[in-house]
Design an enzyme around this catalytic site. Structure first.
Site, PDB file in Angstrom:
ATOM      1  NE  ARG A  22      43.930 125.454  94.973  1.00  0.00           N
ATOM      2  CZ  ARG A  22      43.774 125.976  95.877  1.00  0.00           C
ATOM      3  NH1 ARG A  22      43.031 125.322  96.993  1.00  0.00           N
ATOM      4  NH2 ARG A  22      44.640 126.980  96.635  1.00  0.00           N
ATOM      5  NE  ARG A  45      42.249 121.464 101.165  1.00  0.00           N
ATOM      6  CZ  ARG A  45      42.300 122.903 101.722  1.00  0.00           C
ATOM      7  NH1 ARG A  45      42.850 122.947 103.152  1.00  0.00           N
ATOM      8  NH2 ARG A  45      42.069 123.737 101.047  1.00  0.00           N
ATOM      9  NE  ARG A  81      47.795 118.116 102.808  1.00  0.00           N
ATOM     10  CZ  ARG A  81      48.269 118.406 103.898  1.00  0.00           C
ATOM     11  NH1 ARG A  81      48.913 117.284 104.613  1.00  0.00           N
ATOM     12  NH2 ARG A  81      48.353 119.581 104.728  1.00  0.00           N
ATOM     13  CG  ASP A 109      50.468 126.620  96.524  1.00  0.00           C
ATOM     14  OD1 ASP A 109      49.287 126.324  96.358  1.00  0.00           O
ATOM     15  OD2 ASP A 109      50.850 127.779  97.055  1.00  0.00           O
ATOM     16  CE1 TYR A 163      48.003 134.054  99.904  1.00  0.00           C
ATOM     17  CE2 TYR A 163      48.330 134.430  97.406  1.00  0.00           C
ATOM     18  CZ  TYR A 163      47.344 134.186  98.445  1.00  0.00           C
ATOM     19  OH  TYR A 163      46.214 133.903  98.219  1.00  0.00           O
TER      20      TYR A 163
HETATM   21  O1  CP3 Z   1      44.449 121.268  90.782  1.00  0.00           O
HETATM   22  C1  CP3 Z   1      45.165 122.343  90.831  1.00  0.00           C
HETATM   23  O2  CP3 Z   1      44.504 123.436  90.315  1.00  0.00           O
HETATM   24  C2  CP3 Z   1      46.639 122.108  90.968  1.00  0.00           C
HETATM   25  C3  CP3 Z   1      47.181 122.641  92.121  1.00  0.00           C
HETATM   26  C4  CP3 Z   1      47.045 124.122  92.587  1.00  0.00           C
HETATM   27  C5  CP3 Z   1      47.062 124.240  94.074  1.00  0.00           C
HETATM   28  N1  CP3 Z   1      47.313 125.744  94.403  1.00  0.00           N
HETATM   29  C6  CP3 Z   1      46.984 123.333  95.117  1.00  0.00           C
HETATM   30  C7  CP3 Z   1      46.520 123.473  96.593  1.00  0.00           C
HETATM   31  C8  CP3 Z   1      46.993 125.439  91.992  1.00  0.00           C
HETATM   32  C9  CP3 Z   1      47.088 125.560  90.461  1.00  0.00           C
HETATM   33  C10 CP3 Z   1      47.239 126.532  93.185  1.00  0.00           C
HETATM   34  C11 CP3 Z   1      47.243 127.779  92.737  1.00  0.00           C
HETATM   35  C12 CP3 Z   1      47.404 128.689  93.968  1.00  0.00           C
HETATM   36  N2  CP3 Z   1      47.851 128.534  95.223  1.00  0.00           N
HETATM   37  C13 CP3 Z   1      46.381 130.011  94.103  1.00  0.00           C
HETATM   38  C14 CP3 Z   1      46.127 130.502  92.529  1.00  0.00           C
HETATM   39  C15 CP3 Z   1      44.731 130.146  92.394  1.00  0.00           C
HETATM   40  C16 CP3 Z   1      43.554 130.722  93.425  1.00  0.00           C
HETATM   41  O3  CP3 Z   1      43.180 129.886  94.356  1.00  0.00           O
HETATM   42  O4  CP3 Z   1      43.466 131.949  93.579  1.00  0.00           O
HETATM   43  C17 CP3 Z   1      46.991 130.646  95.227  1.00  0.00           C
HETATM   44  C18 CP3 Z   1      46.473 132.081  95.493  1.00  0.00           C
HETATM   45  C19 CP3 Z   1      47.586 129.597  96.017  1.00  0.00           C
HETATM   46  C20 CP3 Z   1      47.938 129.879  97.285  1.00  0.00           C
HETATM   47  C21 CP3 Z   1      47.376 128.910  98.414  1.00  0.00           C
HETATM   48  N3  CP3 Z   1      47.622 127.596  98.342  1.00  0.00           N
HETATM   49  C22 CP3 Z   1      46.401 129.271  99.315  1.00  0.00           C
HETATM   50  C23 CP3 Z   1      45.864 130.511  99.612  1.00  0.00           C
HETATM   51  C24 CP3 Z   1      46.182 128.057  99.916  1.00  0.00           C
HETATM   52  C25 CP3 Z   1      45.378 127.714 101.146  1.00  0.00           C
HETATM   53  C26 CP3 Z   1      43.793 127.810 100.656  1.00  0.00           C
HETATM   54  C27 CP3 Z   1      43.174 126.253 101.020  1.00  0.00           C
HETATM   55  O5  CP3 Z   1      42.384 126.093  99.861  1.00  0.00           O
HETATM   56  O6  CP3 Z   1      43.735 125.668 101.879  1.00  0.00           O
HETATM   57  C28 CP3 Z   1      47.060 127.087  99.394  1.00  0.00           C
HETATM   58  C29 CP3 Z   1      47.050 125.603  99.536  1.00  0.00           C
HETATM   59  C30 CP3 Z   1      46.850 124.570  98.516  1.00  0.00           C
HETATM   60  N4  CP3 Z   1      47.253 124.624  97.172  1.00  0.00           N
HETATM   61  C31 CP3 Z   1      45.977 123.401  98.547  1.00  0.00           C
HETATM   62  C32 CP3 Z   1      45.816 122.822  97.403  1.00  0.00           C
HETATM   63  C33 CP3 Z   1      45.433 121.470  96.919  1.00  0.00           C
HETATM   64  C34 CP3 Z   1      45.519 123.016 100.021  1.00  0.00           C
HETATM   65  C35 CP3 Z   1      46.313 122.373 101.083  1.00  0.00           C
HETATM   66  C36 CP3 Z   1      46.332 121.015 101.415  1.00  0.00           C
HETATM   67  O7  CP3 Z   1      45.712 119.918 100.779  1.00  0.00           O
HETATM   68  O8  CP3 Z   1      46.553 120.890 102.828  1.00  0.00           O
END
Ligand code: CP3
Length: 348
Positions: free
Chosen positions: A26, A30, A39, A76, A152
């Site tokens: 990540r 944000r 975004r 994602d 999910y």
């Molecule tokens: O920089 C990176 O790592 C690349 C992008 C990336 C994202 N999600 C962007 C993201 C990667 C590799 C992921 C993987 C991901 N997504 C996982 C596995 C890793 C982990 O965190 O356990 C999982 C379980 C998800 C599912 C997911 N996506 C959730 C649970 C959420 C909401 C939680 C949150 O932080 O808001 C997301 C949204 C998400 N994925 C965001 C980002 C930057 C935030 C959304 C936004 O910007 O509005």
């Protein structure tokens, strides 16, 4: 590109480097003001993931600040269910919401016919990033593991207990197997397309690997991972695959040795000295600083960072966090951590 020119790939190939390569899960997101701006312009998170220019831009943002050894595709893990036409929304402050598939009958709603058309913008992002990176930087493609993505899809969002997905797996083995089989197939194709578009390595995120009993861990975490690895290795023997079986405790040993993955990513709870003895003798490892230390910094962060570097830099190693950078992290703290890793050769 030779491994010698990309330190991240060299470490994955088993080389021991003076200064371990690093990137952060990540690393885009944000906590960066420049991410929040793009975004907002994109409107929705899904739109951002499906706009190649914007997704490329946010992929590169952390590299401009910290010059990590690897970029990770901005996307994602839930884009796979999205490509299967499952209804998906990301709600502000609540995380992802999906229209759940809870039984064999619900699985009929999943359609694979337009998967690659729907996700084509993601492959285009990989192409754009790949051509923008300097020769020493690697590009990581990724997917969620079938188990974590199924969590999910069945639960309909995040959960503490994962009771619905477990109920499906425990009560209807044939039905749940067919969901996992579908996800194995689509994950293979999805990662193949990312590799064709220029990904130098791929990571399988298994964020919820740690919630299953051992027998189910073997069936729904290890076996699907092994099938994906076998299929990718048949076509792309030179592309390294990193597995991240988060919170899987003692099962990480079996996972590391038996799934065929090239390297294992360690979550925050794994003792780095234990990992050096039990895992790093078999495979390169990646990890595992607690991302919450980036909120508090100070001696706690510096001491933990050096503890990890001391334990693991004697073998093939990539420094990373034990889970993703959190939203509340200050960008300056990520800079401090990057400098600590870079200056390790002066302290060792
Ligand atoms: O920089 C990176 O790592 C690349 C992008 C990336 C994202 N999600 C962007 C993201 C990667 C590799 C992921 C993987 C991901 N997504 C996982 C596995 C890793 C982990 O965190 O356990 C999982 C379980 C998800 C599912 C997911 N996506 C959730 C649970 C959420 C909401 C939680 C949150 O932080 O808001 C997301 C949204 C998400 N994925 C965001 C980002 C930057 C935030 C959304 C936004 O910007 O509005």
């Amino acid at each position: 590109m030779l491994d010698a020119e990309k330190p991240f790939l060299a470490a994955l190939a088993g080389q021991i480097l003076d200064r371990p390569p690093f990137w952060f899960m990540r690393q885009a997101g944000r906590y960066l003001p420049e991410y929040r701006k793009v975004r907002q312009q994109a409107g929705s998170f899904i739109n951002l993931c499906l706009s190649p220019e914007r997704a490329c831009e946010v992929t590169l943002q952390p590299l401009r600040r910290y010059n990590m050894d690897a970029a990770i595709l901005f996307s994602d893990i839930l884009m796979v269910p999205y490509g299967l036409t499952q209804k998906l929304d990301y709600l502000e402050g609540e995380g992802p919401k999906l229209e759940p598939v809870r039984c064999t009958n619900d699985l009929k709603r999943l359609k694979r016919d337009n998967f690659h058309e729907i996700l084509a913008p993601i492959y285009q992002t990989v192409r754009l990033v790949s051509s923008a990176l300097p020769p020493s930087t690697s590009l990581i493609g990724f997917a969620g593991s079938p188990w974590t993505v199924a969590c999910y899809m069945v639960q309909g969002g995040g959960s503490k207990e994962w009771d619905k997905v477990k109920a499906f797996a425990y009560q209807d083995r044939a039905g749940f197997d067919s969901l996992i089989d579908l996800l194995v197939d689509m994950t293979i194709e999805y990662l193949e397309r990312q590799i064709d578009a220029g990904a130098n390595a791929v990571q399988l995120f298994d964020s919820w690997a740690g919630v299953l009993p051992a027998s189910y861990f073997r069936r729904y975490v290890m076996a699907p991972t092994a099938r994906i690895v076998t299929a990718l290795k048949a076509r792309y023997p030179h592309i390294p695959i990193i597995g991240f079986p988060r919170n899987s405790g003692a099962m990480i040993e079996e996972y590391t040795q038996e799934t065929g993955i090239d390297a294992v990513a360690l979550d925050t709870t794994i003792c780095p000295r234990w990992a050096a003895h039990k895992l790093q003798c078999h495979r390169p490892v990646q990890g595992n600083l607690d991302p919450i230390l980036l909120l508090t910094g100070g001696d706690a962060m510096r001491i933990e960072t050096d503890t990890i570097l001391r334990a693991l830099s004697g073998g093939p190693f990539i420094f990373n966090l034990g889970h993703g950078v959190t939203q509340e992290t200050s960008p300056e703290m990520v800079a401090e951590l990057s400098n600590l890793i870079r200056s390790w050769p002066d302290r060792r």
